[in-house]
Write a protein that holds these residues in place. Structure first.
Motif, PDB file in Angstrom:
ATOM      1  N   ASP A  22       0.818  -1.211   0.000  1.00  0.00           N
ATOM      2  CA  ASP A  22       0.000   0.000   0.000  1.00  0.00           C
ATOM      3  C   ASP A  22       0.855   1.265   0.000  1.00  0.00           C
ATOM      4  O   ASP A  22       0.367   2.338  -0.332  1.00  0.00           O
ATOM      5  CB  ASP A  22      -0.938   0.029   1.219  1.00  0.00           C
ATOM      6  CG  ASP A  22      -1.991  -1.053   1.169  1.00  0.00           C
ATOM      7  OD1 ASP A  22      -2.257  -1.578   0.070  1.00  0.00           O
ATOM      8  OD2 ASP A  22      -2.551  -1.379   2.231  1.00  0.00           O
ATOM      9  N   HIS A  23       2.112   1.147   0.376  1.00  0.00           N
ATOM     10  CA  HIS A  23       3.012   2.292   0.450  1.00  0.00           C
ATOM     11  C   HIS A  23       3.929   2.384  -0.767  1.00  0.00           C
ATOM     12  O   HIS A  23       4.764   3.277  -0.833  1.00  0.00           O
ATOM     13  CB  HIS A  23       3.884   2.216   1.713  1.00  0.00           C
ATOM     14  CG  HIS A  23       3.102   2.264   2.979  1.00  0.00           C
ATOM     15  ND1 HIS A  23       2.515   3.407   3.460  1.00  0.00           N
ATOM     16  CD2 HIS A  23       2.792   1.298   3.870  1.00  0.00           C
ATOM     17  CE1 HIS A  23       1.889   3.148   4.592  1.00  0.00           C
ATOM     18  NE2 HIS A  23       2.033   1.871   4.863  1.00  0.00           N
ATOM     19  N   LEU A  24       3.785   1.458  -1.700  1.00  0.00           N
ATOM     20  CA  LEU A  24       4.686   1.389  -2.848  1.00  0.00           C
ATOM     21  C   LEU A  24       3.941   1.686  -4.144  1.00  0.00           C
ATOM     22  O   LEU A  24       2.744   1.414  -4.257  1.00  0.00           O
ATOM     23  CB  LEU A  24       5.316  -0.006  -2.947  1.00  0.00           C
ATOM     24  CG  LEU A  24       6.123  -0.477  -1.742  1.00  0.00           C
ATOM     25  CD1 LEU A  24       6.568  -1.917  -1.935  1.00  0.00           C
ATOM     26  CD2 LEU A  24       7.319   0.421  -1.505  1.00  0.00           C
ATOM     27  N   LEU A  25       4.666   2.221  -5.117  1.00  0.00           N
ATOM     28  CA  LEU A  25       4.090   2.381  -6.452  1.00  0.00           C
ATOM     29  C   LEU A  25       3.800   1.004  -7.031  1.00  0.00           C
ATOM     30  O   LEU A  25       4.511   0.043  -6.716  1.00  0.00           O
ATOM     31  CB  LEU A  25       5.088   3.095  -7.368  1.00  0.00           C
ATOM     32  CG  LEU A  25       5.364   4.553  -7.080  1.00  0.00           C
ATOM     33  CD1 LEU A  25       6.476   5.059  -7.982  1.00  0.00           C
ATOM     34  CD2 LEU A  25       4.119   5.376  -7.288  1.00  0.00           C
ATOM     35  N   PRO A  26       2.800   0.880  -7.888  1.00  0.00           N
ATOM     36  CA  PRO A  26       2.530  -0.423  -8.512  1.00  0.00           C
ATOM     37  C   PRO A  26       3.744  -0.922  -9.294  1.00  0.00           C
ATOM     38  O   PRO A  26       4.334  -0.183 -10.085  1.00  0.00           O
ATOM     39  CB  PRO A  26       1.352  -0.137  -9.445  1.00  0.00           C
ATOM     40  CG  PRO A  26       0.711   1.092  -8.877  1.00  0.00           C
ATOM     41  CD  PRO A  26       1.823   1.888  -8.262  1.00  0.00           C
ATOM     42  N   ILE A  27       4.104  -2.172  -9.072  1.00  0.00           N
ATOM     43  CA  ILE A  27       5.315  -2.722  -9.679  1.00  0.00           C
ATOM     44  C   ILE A  27       5.219  -2.762 -11.199  1.00  0.00           C
ATOM     45  O   ILE A  27       6.235  -2.613 -11.895  1.00  0.00           O
ATOM     46  CB  ILE A  27       5.665  -4.102  -9.086  1.00  0.00           C
ATOM     47  CG1 ILE A  27       7.125  -4.430  -9.397  1.00  0.00           C
ATOM     48  CG2 ILE A  27       4.705  -5.172  -9.587  1.00  0.00           C
ATOM     49  CD1 ILE A  27       7.738  -5.428  -8.462  1.00  0.00           C
ATOM     50  N   ALA A  28       4.010  -2.922 -11.745  1.00  0.00           N
ATOM     51  CA  ALA A  28       3.850  -2.921 -13.205  1.00  0.00           C
ATOM     52  C   ALA A  28       4.230  -1.556 -13.785  1.00  0.00           C
ATOM     53  O   ALA A  28       4.881  -1.482 -14.838  1.00  0.00           O
ATOM     54  CB  ALA A  28       2.415  -3.272 -13.581  1.00  0.00           C
ATOM     55  N   ASN A  29       3.869  -0.490 -13.096  1.00  0.00           N
ATOM     56  CA  ASN A  29       4.223   0.856 -13.557  1.00  0.00           C
ATOM     57  C   ASN A  29       5.732   1.075 -13.486  1.00  0.00           C
ATOM     58  O   ASN A  29       6.329   1.670 -14.393  1.00  0.00           O
ATOM     59  CB  ASN A  29       3.505   1.914 -12.727  1.00  0.00           C
ATOM     60  CG  ASN A  29       2.012   1.892 -12.923  1.00  0.00           C
ATOM     61  OD1 ASN A  29       1.484   1.150 -13.749  1.00  0.00           O
ATOM     62  ND2 ASN A  29       1.308   2.693 -12.154  1.00  0.00           N
ATOM     63  N   GLU A  50      11.498  -4.949  -7.972  1.00  0.00           N
ATOM     64  CA  GLU A  50      11.125  -4.758  -6.566  1.00  0.00           C
ATOM     65  C   GLU A  50      12.073  -3.774  -5.879  1.00  0.00           C
ATOM     66  O   GLU A  50      11.634  -2.949  -5.071  1.00  0.00           O
ATOM     67  CB  GLU A  50      11.108  -6.095  -5.835  1.00  0.00           C
ATOM     68  CG  GLU A  50       9.952  -6.988  -6.252  1.00  0.00           C
ATOM     69  CD  GLU A  50      10.037  -8.393  -5.679  1.00  0.00           C
ATOM     70  OE1 GLU A  50      11.092  -8.768  -5.109  1.00  0.00           O
ATOM     71  OE2 GLU A  50       9.040  -9.131  -5.806  1.00  0.00           O
ATOM     72  N   THR A  51      13.355  -3.874  -6.194  1.00  0.00           N
ATOM     73  CA  THR A  51      14.334  -2.960  -5.607  1.00  0.00           C
ATOM     74  C   THR A  51      14.046  -1.529  -6.040  1.00  0.00           C
ATOM     75  O   THR A  51      14.028  -0.607  -5.220  1.00  0.00           O
ATOM     76  CB  THR A  51      15.767  -3.367  -6.020  1.00  0.00           C
ATOM     77  OG1 THR A  51      16.009  -4.702  -5.569  1.00  0.00           O
ATOM     78  CG2 THR A  51      16.797  -2.424  -5.437  1.00  0.00           C
ATOM     79  N   MET A  52      13.804  -1.352  -7.343  1.00  0.00           N
ATOM     80  CA  MET A  52      13.509  -0.017  -7.864  1.00  0.00           C
ATOM     81  C   MET A  52      12.186   0.495  -7.286  1.00  0.00           C
ATOM     82  O   MET A  52      12.079   1.669  -6.935  1.00  0.00           O
ATOM     83  CB  MET A  52      13.444  -0.039  -9.389  1.00  0.00           C
ATOM     84  CG  MET A  52      13.265   1.333 -10.002  1.00  0.00           C
ATOM     85  SD  MET A  52      14.597   2.486  -9.606  1.00  0.00           S
ATOM     86  CE  MET A  52      15.884   1.855 -10.650  1.00  0.00           C
TER      87      MET A  52
END
Length: 155
Positions: A22-29, A50-52
């Motif tokens: 919930d605190h992270l940008l969507p990984i697909a984006n 995931e690191t990025m």
């Protein structure tokens, strides 16, 4: 039972009922943005994405926190683009603040032109060539973020 209020039972929470995702940008984006700079045949590992994802989410939080603190001191509730540019410069990211400030200025200029064209179209009752031109301008994507740095290509 009362001790579970506000916590997540899945182990991925932060004690406030939010999952880490919930605190992270969507990984697909994040992956899509990373792919834009890489050669067409390049692959990106899940670990790299995931690191990025964690890095950019932390960066956004860091800059936004600085801008938010400025707004709080000035007794304002809304963080705006100028506040973000100020925060970037304050935190030593001048290489990002300067082109972002230029982009913000051009964006505001375009939005002003767009609003003026919308008023012109709504005032005019006839559908002539001017209206067609104004509608075309409204549909065009005005700006692409132009940056001064050149990213390194993967080899």
């Amino acid at each position: 039972m009362a001790e579970n209020i506000g916590t997540s039972n899945d182990g991925g929470g932060d004690g406030y009922g939010f999952k880490e995702q919930d605190h992270l940008l969507p990984i697909a984006n994040v992956g899509r943005i990373m792919k834009q700079i890489l050669p067409p045949n390049a692959k990106i590992s899940k670990e790299a994405k995931e690191t990025m994802q964690e890095c950019v989410s932390e960066f956004i939080s860091f800059v936004t926190g600085e801008a938010s603190e400025k707004c709080r001191k000035e007794r304002r509730k809304t963080v705006n683009g100028d506040d973000i540019c100020w925060a970037l410069a304050t935190l030593g990211f001048d290489n990002y603040a300067v082109p972002l400030k230029r982009y913000l200025y051009k964006f505001r200029e375009f939005e002003g032109d767009k609003a003026a064209n919308q008023v012109k179209v709504s005032i005019s009752n006839s559908k002539d060539d001017d209206d067609d031109e104004a509608q075309k301008q409204q549909q065009q994507s005005p700006l692409m973020f132009q940056h001064d740095w050149k990213p390194q290509q993967c080899r």
